[in-house]
Design a protein around this motif. Structure first.
Motif, mmCIF file in Angstrom:
data_model
loop_
_atom_site.group_PDB
_atom_site.id
_atom_site.type_symbol
_atom_site.label_atom_id
_atom_site.label_comp_id
_atom_site.label_asym_id
_atom_site.label_seq_id
_atom_site.Cartn_x
_atom_site.Cartn_y
_atom_site.Cartn_z
ATOM 1 N N ARG A 96 -5.744 3.354 10.141
ATOM 2 C CA ARG A 96 -5.775 2.484 8.978
ATOM 3 C C ARG A 96 -4.865 3.034 7.893
ATOM 4 O O ARG A 96 -4.124 2.305 7.243
ATOM 5 C CB ARG A 96 -7.210 2.361 8.464
ATOM 6 N N LYS A 97 -4.887 4.356 7.727
ATOM 7 C CA LYS A 97 -4.069 4.984 6.698
ATOM 8 C C LYS A 97 -2.576 4.781 6.958
ATOM 9 O O LYS A 97 -1.797 4.598 6.022
ATOM 10 C CB LYS A 97 -4.399 6.476 6.630
ATOM 11 N N SER A 100 -1.624 1.480 5.543
ATOM 12 C CA SER A 100 -2.302 1.154 4.283
ATOM 13 C C SER A 100 -1.454 0.295 3.356
ATOM 14 O O SER A 100 -1.989 -0.535 2.623
ATOM 15 C CB SER A 100 -2.753 2.428 3.579
ATOM 16 N N ASN A 101 -0.132 0.466 3.371
ATOM 17 C CA ASN A 101 0.719 -0.356 2.503
ATOM 18 C C ASN A 101 0.590 -1.840 2.834
ATOM 19 O O ASN A 101 0.582 -2.681 1.934
ATOM 20 C CB ASN A 101 2.180 0.068 2.622
ATOM 21 N N ARG A 104 -3.349 -3.165 2.238
ATOM 22 C CA ARG A 104 -3.773 -3.342 0.851
ATOM 23 C C ARG A 104 -2.915 -4.361 0.112
ATOM 24 O O ARG A 104 -3.227 -4.725 -1.018
ATOM 25 C CB ARG A 104 -3.708 -2.014 0.113
ATOM 26 N N ASP A 105 -1.843 -4.840 0.729
ATOM 27 C CA ASP A 105 -0.946 -5.807 0.097
ATOM 28 C C ASP A 105 -1.654 -7.150 -0.049
ATOM 29 O O ASP A 105 -2.132 -7.729 0.923
ATOM 30 C CB ASP A 105 0.316 -5.960 0.952
ATOM 31 N N LYS A 106 -1.742 -7.644 -1.274
ATOM 32 C CA LYS A 106 -2.447 -8.904 -1.540
ATOM 33 C C LYS A 106 -1.677 -10.113 -0.988
ATOM 34 O O LYS A 106 -2.255 -11.181 -0.839
ATOM 35 C CB LYS A 106 -2.677 -9.064 -3.033
ATOM 36 N N LYS A 113 -4.658 -9.207 8.430
ATOM 37 C CA LYS A 113 -5.211 -7.861 8.310
ATOM 38 C C LYS A 113 -6.313 -7.653 9.349
ATOM 39 O O LYS A 113 -6.411 -6.599 9.971
ATOM 40 C CB LYS A 113 -5.780 -7.646 6.909
ATOM 41 N N TRP A 152 -12.380 -2.349 2.167
ATOM 42 C CA TRP A 152 -11.177 -1.744 1.597
ATOM 43 C C TRP A 152 -9.971 -2.654 1.806
ATOM 44 O O TRP A 152 -9.169 -2.850 0.894
ATOM 45 C CB TRP A 152 -10.956 -0.375 2.240
ATOM 46 N N MET A 153 -9.847 -3.218 3.018
ATOM 47 C CA MET A 153 -8.723 -4.106 3.311
ATOM 48 C C MET A 153 -8.744 -5.346 2.424
ATOM 49 O O MET A 153 -7.690 -5.869 2.052
ATOM 50 C CB MET A 153 -8.751 -4.555 4.790
ATOM 51 N N CYS A 154 -9.937 -5.811 2.081
ATOM 52 C CA CYS A 154 -10.073 -7.020 1.253
ATOM 53 C C CYS A 154 -10.033 -6.697 -0.237
ATOM 54 O O CYS A 154 -10.074 -7.604 -1.069
ATOM 55 C CB CYS A 154 -11.383 -7.731 1.576
ATOM 56 N N GLY A 155 -9.989 -5.411 -0.574
ATOM 57 C CA GLY A 155 -9.943 -5.020 -1.973
ATOM 58 C C GLY A 155 -11.305 -5.068 -2.649
ATOM 59 O O GLY A 155 -11.389 -5.268 -3.863
#
Length: 183
Positions: A96-97, A100-101, A104-106, A113, A152-155
């Motif tokens: 996942r790390k 991560s860019n 986490r991108d909206k 994702k 985390w992926m969804c913020g």
């Protein structure tokens, strides 16, 4: 039949020896499963525990004891399954790390994702799970790790008080316990 075929074998010492095979067993022969079990039993005798019966197969172990507590004691072992579960979860966090860019991108749609999670992260977490004697505590540990990643992926965090089902629907990911059961 394998008349006169030359077979090359690597021995314990690392040497390669050649020898002829005059006869062999065809797949599907009634004697084959018995011989396989017998050979596996002999080859793995040094790693077998002190149990009434222990049958090893290519990807399964059957433990038999006179009592339920005896079987449970054999499954407990020295906690190595707990270590495997923790290691697999750590490996999935690393995957996942690496992405991560993107995760986490909206601008990246949640379903995309989720697809990345299903194709890369979850298989890392579940690798080898079909051979584990899984307990409820292991499933719970994986569920918690999965939901932390999905949130985390969804913020989101747990403080946002969004139900797990809503997060799962958003990224289109089935519960990990269902996938463990399938495996």
């Amino acid at each position: 039949m394998y008349d006169g075929a030359k077979i090359r074998v690597r021995t314990v010492g690392g040497n390669l020896d050649h020898f002829s095979v005059m006869m062999g067993l065809h797949q599907g022969l009634a004697l084959s499963p018995f011989l396989f079990a017998l050979v596996m039993d002999v080859l793995t005798r040094h790693i077998q525990g002190e149990v009434s019966w222990c049958m090893l197969f290519a990807n399964d172990i059957v433990l038999i004891d006179e009592t339920r507590d005896g079987v449970n004691a054999q499954l407990e072992g020295d906690g190595e399954i707990d270590e495997d579960v923790t290691h697999r979860i750590g490996g999935s966090w690393m995957k996942r790390k690496l992405a991560s860019n993107i995760l986490r991108d909206k601008k990246v749609p949640p379903k995309l994702k989720g697809k990345f999670y299903r194709v890369v992260v979850r298989p890392t977490m579940l690798y080898g799970a079909k051979c584990w004697p899984v307990k409820i505590a292991h499933v719970q540990k994986m569920k918690v790790a999965e939901m932390r990643m999905l949130r985390w992926m969804c913020g989101h965090t747990r403080l946002d008080k969004i139900r797990n089902e809503v997060i799962r629907d958003k990224v289109d990911v089935a519960p990990i316990q269902d996938k463990m059961r399938e495996a």
